[in-house]
Structure formats: structure tokens, C-alpha cells
Write an enzyme that holds these catalytic residues in place. Structure first.
Site, PDB file in Angstrom:
ATOM      1  N   GLU A 204       8.830  22.650  29.466  1.00  0.00           N
ATOM      2  CA  GLU A 204       9.792  23.455  30.292  1.00  0.00           C
ATOM      3  C   GLU A 204      10.551  24.689  29.891  1.00  0.00           C
ATOM      4  OE1 GLU A 204      11.769  21.114  33.588  1.00  0.00           O
ATOM      5  OE2 GLU A 204      12.801  22.820  34.321  1.00  0.00           O
TER       6      GLU A 204
ATOM      7  N   ASP B 157      12.843  13.986  39.707  1.00  0.00           N
ATOM      8  CA  ASP B 157      14.245  13.767  39.588  1.00  0.00           C
ATOM      9  C   ASP B 157      14.763  15.043  40.279  1.00  0.00           C
ATOM     10  OD1 ASP B 157      14.431  15.127  37.356  1.00  0.00           O
ATOM     11  OD2 ASP B 157      15.770  13.893  36.276  1.00  0.00           O
TER      12      ASP B 157
HETATM   13  O1  KIV Z   1      12.036  16.686  38.325  1.00  0.00           O
HETATM   14  C1  KIV Z   1      10.891  17.557  38.438  1.00  0.00           C
HETATM   15  O2  KIV Z   1      10.446  17.802  39.317  1.00  0.00           O
HETATM   16  C2  KIV Z   1      10.538  17.720  36.796  1.00  0.00           C
HETATM   17  C3  KIV Z   1       9.584  18.940  36.953  1.00  0.00           C
HETATM   18  C4  KIV Z   1       9.862  20.167  37.383  1.00  0.00           C
HETATM   19  C5  KIV Z   1       8.786  18.782  35.573  1.00  0.00           C
HETATM   20  O3  KIV Z   1      10.884  17.208  35.973  1.00  0.00           O
END
Ligand code: KIV
Length: 281
Positions: free
Chosen positions: A197, A59
Site C-alpha cells: 500500500e 478493517d
Molecule cells: O482494510 C482494507 O480495506 C485494506 C485494503 C485497503 C488493503 O487493508
């Protein structure tokens, strides 16, 4: 690592579709898992052909592609549309769709339906959602209809207003303990992997060692079982805030800027289009 052997390995396995089972095998065999957040057909094609094991249609597309301030405005339609594009460009990598804000967390049936839409309409092979113990039942429900789920803890961008910014998580003993517990609860709920994260590397290491499923780190140090980066960060397309964990492997932004500048100059000076770029005698 011997680059030639590595390239051969990539070629040999190039046609074999990656599944969530391969993630588990890779953890057990100590092979690092690679994942990239990407959103478009041409980029997915490049990533897939190189041999990256997984593409997350994150997202983060709200910011990288749509220019939103954060991920909160992303809709199911955005996620589905970009998942379809990525799926069209992918043969081998596992395609994971990202459930956007408000597509889960309200009603379990709605969550399952939205996860199902990412599979049925978005052509993904797994889904990701953010959160710890509060996601347990939803994960079990999604799994019950045969959809593999990737968890996401630590800095969870859809909680940005609650977290008060994009800050490193799990710094206090209490927060650390909670994340260790959350990871275990999510594993028990049945996630096939867990994105961690922006947490201190020692905490990510502890969580990774404590789980039988693979962890995929972003800003979580080198002891996770795999790594994920957003393609725009990796190739230098994002000009805004660059977190410490991002390594820019190329500067595509400046290559684009140079090309566009040259085009502008050549059109203005009547150099382009030249005879070789026109039709007729
Ligand atoms: O939305 C995204 O790209 C993510 C990743 C950074 C893990 O959640």
C-alpha cells in the site's frame, strides 16, 4: 482486451471457486488479480457475480461503515459480523478476513485463535494482517493450522500513530531496502500474497519482481500482480479525503443524494405515496 471474450471468460469460470492456488497460477500466467474491500451482503453479491476474484473484508470498514476516525477501534466482532455477511453473498470469490488491531501482535496463541475465528465464525477462506518481519512467527503459526495468510506492507493503517499520518512509504533508500527485505521475509514465512500500500511504483515493481508470490497493490502503481480498492472509494461513496491513487468509477453518493432529495420533496408535497403505492380500492 476483447470485451466479448472477457465476458465469456468470466461466465465460463463464474462457478469455479477461487482459492489461494489460483492467485499463484494467475501470477505465473501474468493474469492480473482483482480484489475489492467490501463489507455487506448486497455489495458482495454484485462483486462476486461480476467476476472479481477476491473480496477483502477490510478493517477499513471502521471508517466506511462504522464512521470511526481510523481502523484502530475495529473489533474481532466487527470483522466477524461483516465477514459473515460477505460470505453469505459470495459463491466464487475468495473471501479474506482482516485481523483488526490488537487481535494479533500480543500473543501467538491469541493470534492463531483470532485467525481461526475469522475462518470458523466469519466463514472466510484466508486472513490478512499488517506488518513486516515482526509478523514472521505469527504467520507461520497461523499457517500451521491450515489458514492461508495475506501480508500487508507499506502504508499499514494500524500503524498510523507510529507513521504520523497516511503518507507514502519507502521513499528513502533505507526505507526502500527495509520493505524489499520485509517482503522476502513474509514470502519465506509463507504468505500466499502480499498487499503493498502507498509506495512509489518503482519500489512496488521491484518487490513484485523479487517475489514468487503475487503482490496486490493499492497506491503502488501498475506493476503489481493485482489491485485492490475499497468499494466506497471505487463507487464514490466516500466524501472525505480522496488519495491520489483512487479512481472513482461512479458517483453513487450523488445518485443516493438525488433519490433521497426527490423522496423528501414528494412526501412533503403529498405526491408520494400515490394511488399506485397504496393498498385497498
Ligand atoms: O482494510 C482494507 O480495506 C485494506 C485494503 C485497503 C488493503 O487493508
Amino acid at each position: 482486451m476483447d470485451l466479448r471474450k472477457f465476458e465469456e471468460g468470466v461466465r465460463m469460470t463464474a462457478s469455479k471457486k477461487i482459492t489461494v492456488k489460483d492467485f499463484q497460477t494467475m501470477k505465473e500466467e501474468g493474469e492480473k488479480i482483482t480484489m475489492i474491500s467490501a463489507y455487506t451482503y448486497p455489495i458482495a453479491k454484485i462483486i462476486d457475480e461480476i467476476g472479481i476474484e477476491s473480496i477483502l473484508v477490510g478493517d477499513s470498514l471502521g471508517m466506511t461503515i462504522l464512521g470511526y476516525e481510523n481502523t484502530l477501534e475495529v473489533t474481532m466482532e466487527d470483522s466477524i459480523r461483516h465477514s459473515q455477511a460477505v460470505a453469505r453473498g459470495t459463491n466464487r470469490a475468495l473471501v479474506i478476513g482482516d485481523l483488526p488491531f490488537l487481535s494479533y501482535g500480543i500473543d501467538d496463541h491469541e493470534t492463531v485463535r483470532n485467525a481461526g475465528r475469522l475462518i470458523k465464525e466469519g466463514r472466510c477462506e484466508a486472513v490478512k494482517l499488517e506488518g513486516g518481519r515482526e509478523r514472521k512467527e505469527e504467520i507461520q503459526e497461523i499457517k500451521a493450522i491450515g489458514i492461508p495468510v495475506l501480508g500487508h506492507i507499506g502504508l499499514t493503517p494500524t500503524y498510523i500513530n507510529e507513521l504520523g499520518g497516511y503518507k507514502v512509504q519507502g521513499k528513502s533508500t533505507k526505507a526502500e531496502e527495509r520493505l524489499v527485505e520485509d517482503a522476502k521475509i513474509l514470502e519465506e514465512a509463507g504468505v500466499f500474497g502480499l498487499v503493498i500500500e502507498s509506495v512509489p511504483w518503482k519500489l512496488a515493481k521491484k518487490i513484485s519482481e523479487n517475489l514468487t508470490i503475487p503482490t496486490i497493490g493499492i497506491g503502488a502503481g501498475q506493476y503489481c500482480d493485482g489491485q485492490v480498492l475499497v468499494i466506497d472509494d471505487l463507487i464514490g461513496l466516500t466524501s472525505d479525503l480522496k488519495p491520489k491513487f483512487v479512481k472513482q468509477f461512479a458517483n453513487v453518493g450523488s445518485i443516493i443524494a438525488d433519490a433521497v432529495k426527490e423522496y423528501l420533496e414528494e412526501v412533503k408535497s403529498n405526491k408520494y405515496p400515490s394511488e399506485e403505492h397504496r393498498y385497498g380500492n
